[in-house]
Design an enzyme around this catalytic site. Structure first.
Site: not given
Length: 250
Positions: A7, A9, A52, A57, A150, A155
């Site tokens: 995963d 970010e 945002e 995260h 997150h 994740d």
């Protein structure tokens, strides 16, 4: 089969508009079971962090400044992945960023035929339902208590559990003979040892009699006898049981 569940970010949604990876996490699995090997880095995007993205995260510019750059970990990431397939949720998003970063370094992109998208699998399995990672964890009973925001490695670990369920669940109880012997040796010979005392049956006498009476109504050659190793002996046993049941009913 070895696979890498991973995963990322990022600072935003589109690498072509200047957004970069700020965290990458990966979990190695073999036949759907985590091996314990992981890969994880926070990355300095060399740019600001939009509000945002920070809300998703929680990674601030102050925290990320001074972390390694993607160019410093690209080779080690590819080494960790090696020739394994990559598994990601909404994989097109993560792969677009990874391949964009590799392209900036003049490195070859990872081919799409090596990528498994769990979102696509989930949509086939659960059409019309919510198939976010959170929703899938709740559907399959995967513990979400650690997840406040997150995080790439967290994740990836959650996704590894979800992926196993999407693929039919782990069959860890099906152990090959060689593996069982190894486990028995490691456990000092205690693995898969027979019970010292036979367990008492849970059926009552009335339940057993009712079952045998039902079996007696099925005739002399019920279909399951065709799958037994010694059908003639099984037929004789079935006939004996049927006769005994009929006598009790009389």
């Amino acid at each position: 089969m070895r696979e890498i569940v991973f995963d990322t970010e990022t600072t935003g949604l589109d690498p072509t508009k200047g957004h970069r990876i700020v965290e990458i996490g990966a979990v190695e699995i073999s036949n759907l079971i985590p091996t314990g090997r992981t890969y994880h880095f926070y990355l300095d995007p060399e740019r600001d962090m939009p509000e945002e993205a920070f809300r998703v995260h929680g990674l601030s510019s102050a925290f990320l400044t001074g972390q390694k750059k993607f160019r410093e970990i690209a080779a080690s990431f590819l080494e960790f992945v090696d020739d394994a397939d990559l598994v990601a949720h909404n994989a097109e998003f993560d792969m677009r960023f990874v391949n964009f970063e590799l392209g900036l370094l003049g490195m070859e992109a990872i081919a799409s035929d090596r990528v498994v998208d769990t979102l696509t699998i989930a949509r086939r399995r659960h059409p019309g339902a919510s198939n976010t990672l959170d929703a899938l964890c709740q559907r399959y009973g995967v513990d979400l208590s650690r997840r406040e925001k997150h995080g790439a490695l967290l994740d990836a670990g959650l996704l590894a559990e979800v992926y196993a369920e999407l693929m039919g669940g782990r069959q860890s109880a099906l152990i090959l003979q060689a593996d069982a012997a190894t486990l028995a040796e490691e456990a000092g010979g205690e693995f898969l040892r027979s019970r010292p005392h036979r367990l008492e049956p849970l059926l009552t006498g009335a339940e057993r009699a009712a079952h045998e009476a039902f079996v007696a109504t099925l005739g002399k050659a019920p279909v399951w006898l065709g799958y037994l190793a010694e059908p003639e002996a099984a037929v004789r046993d079935s006939e004996n049981r049927s006769a005994e049941a009929m006598e009790r009913r009389a």
